[in-house]
Design a protein around this motif. Sequence first.
Motif, PDB file in Angstrom:
ATOM      1  N   THR A   1       0.800  -1.229   0.000  1.00 37.52           N
ATOM      2  CA  THR A   1       0.000   0.000   0.000  1.00 37.52           C
ATOM      3  C   THR A   1       0.832   1.278   0.000  1.00 37.52           C
ATOM      4  OG1 THR A   1      -0.184  -0.087   2.408  1.00 37.52           O
ATOM      5  CG2 THR A   1      -1.975  -1.098   1.117  1.00 37.52           C
ATOM      6  N   SER A   2       2.138   1.169   0.207  1.00 39.09           N
ATOM      7  CA  SER A   2       2.970   2.376   0.215  1.00 39.09           C
ATOM      8  C   SER A   2       4.137   2.333  -0.772  1.00 39.09           C
ATOM      9  CB  SER A   2       3.520   2.619   1.630  1.00 39.09           C
ATOM     10  OG  SER A   2       4.399   1.579   2.004  1.00 39.09           O
ATOM     11  N   THR A   3       4.199   1.272  -1.585  1.00 35.02           N
ATOM     12  CA  THR A   3       5.368   1.100  -2.446  1.00 35.02           C
ATOM     13  C   THR A   3       4.954   0.590  -3.831  1.00 35.02           C
ATOM     14  OG1 THR A   3       6.564   0.403  -0.467  1.00 35.02           O
ATOM     15  CG2 THR A   3       7.677   0.105  -2.563  1.00 35.02           C
ATOM     16  N   GLY A   4       5.563   1.190  -4.850  1.00 30.17           N
ATOM     17  CA  GLY A   4       5.327   0.753  -6.217  1.00 30.17           C
ATOM     18  C   GLY A   4       6.625   0.422  -6.919  1.00 30.17           C
ATOM     19  N   GLU A   5       6.493  -0.257  -8.044  1.00 34.64           N
ATOM     20  CA  GLU A   5       7.641  -0.596  -8.875  1.00 34.64           C
ATOM     21  C   GLU A   5       7.338  -0.217 -10.320  1.00 34.64           C
ATOM     22  OE1 GLU A   5      10.337  -4.403 -10.373  1.00 34.64           O
ATOM     23  OE2 GLU A   5       8.596  -4.773  -9.082  1.00 34.64           O
ATOM     24  N   ILE A   6       8.263   0.469 -10.946  1.00 35.25           N
ATOM     25  CA  ILE A   6       8.143   0.815 -12.349  1.00 35.25           C
ATOM     26  C   ILE A   6       8.509  -0.409 -13.187  1.00 35.25           C
ATOM     27  CG2 ILE A   6       9.091   2.247 -14.203  1.00 35.25           C
ATOM     28  CD1 ILE A   6       9.476   4.420 -12.031  1.00 35.25           C
ATOM     29  N   LYS A   7       7.668  -0.700 -14.172  1.00 31.23           N
ATOM     30  CA  LYS A   7       7.881  -1.842 -15.063  1.00 31.23           C
ATOM     31  C   LYS A   7       7.665  -1.401 -16.510  1.00 31.23           C
ATOM     32  CE  LYS A   7       8.501  -5.540 -13.810  1.00 31.23           C
ATOM     33  NZ  LYS A   7       9.770  -6.215 -13.477  1.00 31.23           N
ATOM     34  N   SER A   8       8.319  -2.093 -17.415  1.00 25.42           N
ATOM     35  CA  SER A   8       8.054  -2.008 -18.854  1.00 25.42           C
ATOM     36  C   SER A   8       8.089  -0.599 -19.440  1.00 25.42           C
ATOM     37  CB  SER A   8       6.720  -2.675 -19.181  1.00 25.42           C
ATOM     38  OG  SER A   8       6.780  -4.031 -18.832  1.00 25.42           O
ATOM     39  N   MET A   9       9.037   0.217 -18.993  1.00 24.47           N
ATOM     40  CA  MET A   9       9.239   1.523 -19.627  1.00 24.47           C
ATOM     41  C   MET A   9       9.888   1.272 -20.987  1.00 24.47           C
ATOM     42  SD  MET A   9       8.392   4.310 -17.800  1.00 24.47           S
ATOM     43  CE  MET A   9       9.513   5.576 -18.357  1.00 24.47           C
ATOM     44  N   ARG A  10       9.255   1.775 -22.035  1.00 25.13           N
ATOM     45  CA  ARG A  10       9.783   1.556 -23.386  1.00 25.13           C
ATOM     46  C   ARG A  10       9.308   2.688 -24.288  1.00 25.13           C
ATOM     47  NH1 ARG A  10      13.464  -2.235 -25.479  1.00 25.13           N
ATOM     48  NH2 ARG A  10      13.177  -2.326 -27.723  1.00 25.13           N
ATOM     49  N   THR A  11      10.220   3.205 -25.084  1.00 23.98           N
ATOM     50  CA  THR A  11       9.892   4.229 -26.072  1.00 23.98           C
ATOM     51  C   THR A  11      10.097   3.648 -27.461  1.00 23.98           C
ATOM     52  OG1 THR A  11      10.622   5.971 -24.553  1.00 23.98           O
ATOM     53  CG2 THR A  11      10.438   6.564 -26.872  1.00 23.98           C
ATOM     54  N   VAL A  12       9.181   3.953 -28.359  1.00 26.80           N
ATOM     55  CA  VAL A  12       9.328   3.551 -29.758  1.00 26.80           C
ATOM     56  C   VAL A  12      10.615   4.195 -30.285  1.00 26.80           C
ATOM     57  CG1 VAL A  12       8.310   3.784 -32.059  1.00 26.80           C
ATOM     58  CG2 VAL A  12       6.844   3.295 -30.083  1.00 26.80           C
ATOM     59  N   GLU A  13      11.408   3.423 -31.001  1.00 33.09           N
ATOM     60  CA  GLU A  13      12.739   3.862 -31.453  1.00 33.09           C
ATOM     61  C   GLU A  13      12.722   5.252 -32.096  1.00 33.09           C
ATOM     62  OE1 GLU A  13      16.702   3.712 -31.571  1.00 33.09           O
ATOM     63  OE2 GLU A  13      15.527   2.033 -30.778  1.00 33.09           O
ATOM     64  N   ALA A  14      11.778   5.529 -32.955  1.00 33.73           N
ATOM     65  CA  ALA A  14      11.733   6.813 -33.667  1.00 33.73           C
ATOM     66  C   ALA A  14      11.479   8.002 -32.747  1.00 33.73           C
ATOM     67  CB  ALA A  14      10.651   6.763 -34.751  1.00 33.73           C
ATOM     68  N   TYR A  15      11.036   7.753 -31.523  1.00 36.00           N
ATOM     69  CA  TYR A  15      10.693   8.842 -30.604  1.00 36.00           C
ATOM     70  C   TYR A  15      11.617   8.920 -29.386  1.00 36.00           C
ATOM     71  CZ  TYR A  15       6.742   9.061 -33.637  1.00 36.00           C
ATOM     72  OH  TYR A  15       5.963   9.173 -34.768  1.00 36.00           O
ATOM     73  N   LYS A  16      12.699   8.146 -29.398  1.00 33.84           N
ATOM     74  CA  LYS A  16      13.653   8.200 -28.288  1.00 33.84           C
ATOM     75  C   LYS A  16      14.320   9.573 -28.236  1.00 33.84           C
ATOM     76  CE  LYS A  16      14.551   3.351 -27.611  1.00 33.84           C
ATOM     77  NZ  LYS A  16      15.495   2.257 -27.575  1.00 33.84           N
ATOM     78  N   ARG A  17      14.604  10.006 -27.017  1.00 39.88           N
ATOM     79  CA  ARG A  17      15.243  11.290 -26.739  1.00 39.88           C
ATOM     80  C   ARG A  17      14.400  12.487 -27.215  1.00 39.88           C
ATOM     81  NH1 ARG A  17      18.511   7.475 -26.803  1.00 39.88           N
ATOM     82  NH2 ARG A  17      19.037   7.087 -28.940  1.00 39.88           N
ATOM     83  N   LYS A  18      13.073  12.313 -27.151  1.00 35.72           N
ATOM     84  CA  LYS A  18      12.155  13.400 -27.514  1.00 35.72           C
ATOM     85  C   LYS A  18      11.192  13.715 -26.364  1.00 35.72           C
ATOM     86  CE  LYS A  18      12.680  12.473 -32.315  1.00 35.72           C
ATOM     87  NZ  LYS A  18      12.357  12.783 -33.622  1.00 35.72           N
ATOM     88  N   GLY A  19      11.511  13.204 -25.163  1.00 34.68           N
ATOM     89  CA  GLY A  19      10.707  13.528 -23.993  1.00 34.68           C
ATOM     90  C   GLY A  19       9.597  12.546 -23.667  1.00 34.68           C
ATOM     91  N   VAL A  20       9.449  11.495 -24.458  1.00 32.77           N
ATOM     92  CA  VAL A  20       8.372  10.527 -24.224  1.00 32.77           C
ATOM     93  C   VAL A  20       8.566   9.818 -22.886  1.00 32.77           C
ATOM     94  CG1 VAL A  20       7.264   8.412 -25.067  1.00 32.77           C
ATOM     95  CG2 VAL A  20       7.953  10.207 -26.690  1.00 32.77           C
ATOM     96  N   ALA A  21       9.743   9.263 -22.659  1.00 28.28           N
ATOM     97  CA  ALA A  21       9.999   8.528 -21.407  1.00 28.28           C
ATOM     98  C   ALA A  21       9.836   9.438 -20.195  1.00 28.28           C
ATOM     99  CB  ALA A  21      11.387   7.906 -21.435  1.00 28.28           C
ATOM    100  N   SER A  22      10.308  10.672 -20.296  1.00 23.33           N
ATOM    101  CA  SER A  22      10.160  11.609 -19.174  1.00 23.33           C
ATOM    102  C   SER A  22       8.690  11.880 -18.881  1.00 23.33           C
ATOM    103  CB  SER A  22      10.887  12.923 -19.471  1.00 23.33           C
ATOM    104  OG  SER A  22      12.280  12.709 -19.494  1.00 23.33           O
ATOM    105  N   ALA A  23       7.882  12.049 -19.926  1.00 22.17           N
ATOM    106  CA  ALA A  23       6.452  12.295 -19.725  1.00 22.17           C
ATOM    107  C   ALA A  23       5.770  11.091 -19.085  1.00 22.17           C
ATOM    108  CB  ALA A  23       5.793  12.639 -21.059  1.00 22.17           C
TER     109      ALA A  23
END
Length: 151
Positions: free
Chosen positions: A68-90
């Motif tokens: 109830t107080s802890t989460g885990e980030i899973k499956s962060m993935r950006t489509v190759e054409a959109y890497k380094r364009k702020g998608v992952a940060s958003a």
Amino acid sequence: MHIIEDNLTGDAVIALLQEHFREMHAITPPGSAHVLDIASLRSADITFWSAWSDDTLLGCGALKELDTSTGEIKSMRTVEAYKRKGVASAILRHIVSIAQHREYTYLNLETGSFPAFEPARKFYEKHGFEYRTPFADYKDDPNSVFMAKCL
């Protein structure tokens, strides 16, 4: 860009996750790949989001409730054409916002320790994650790095 809670049934999302699964298993030694398959991402304790620009998939990410107080980030993935364009940060900001709304104290994650994962480690460092010991059911593994962010 708009981020939506996703039911993991769309072709574009499934293709991105299959690519993620294949790549993680290709570059991670057996027994050290902690990537979830699509069926596992549909678990009741996981919320999954996808990011879109009109009808174009940009990326995805998930939040697993550990307690109830802890989460885990899973499956962060950006489509190759959109890497380094702020998608992952958003997507990460969205996940952090949801975790705060759920009143989690910590967000955790596991990623790889070798050079292919250096961009991921730098990304999470930039967003305030710090290195930690294994959490939940993870064991100490030289192929894994564990990180956490206090919320």
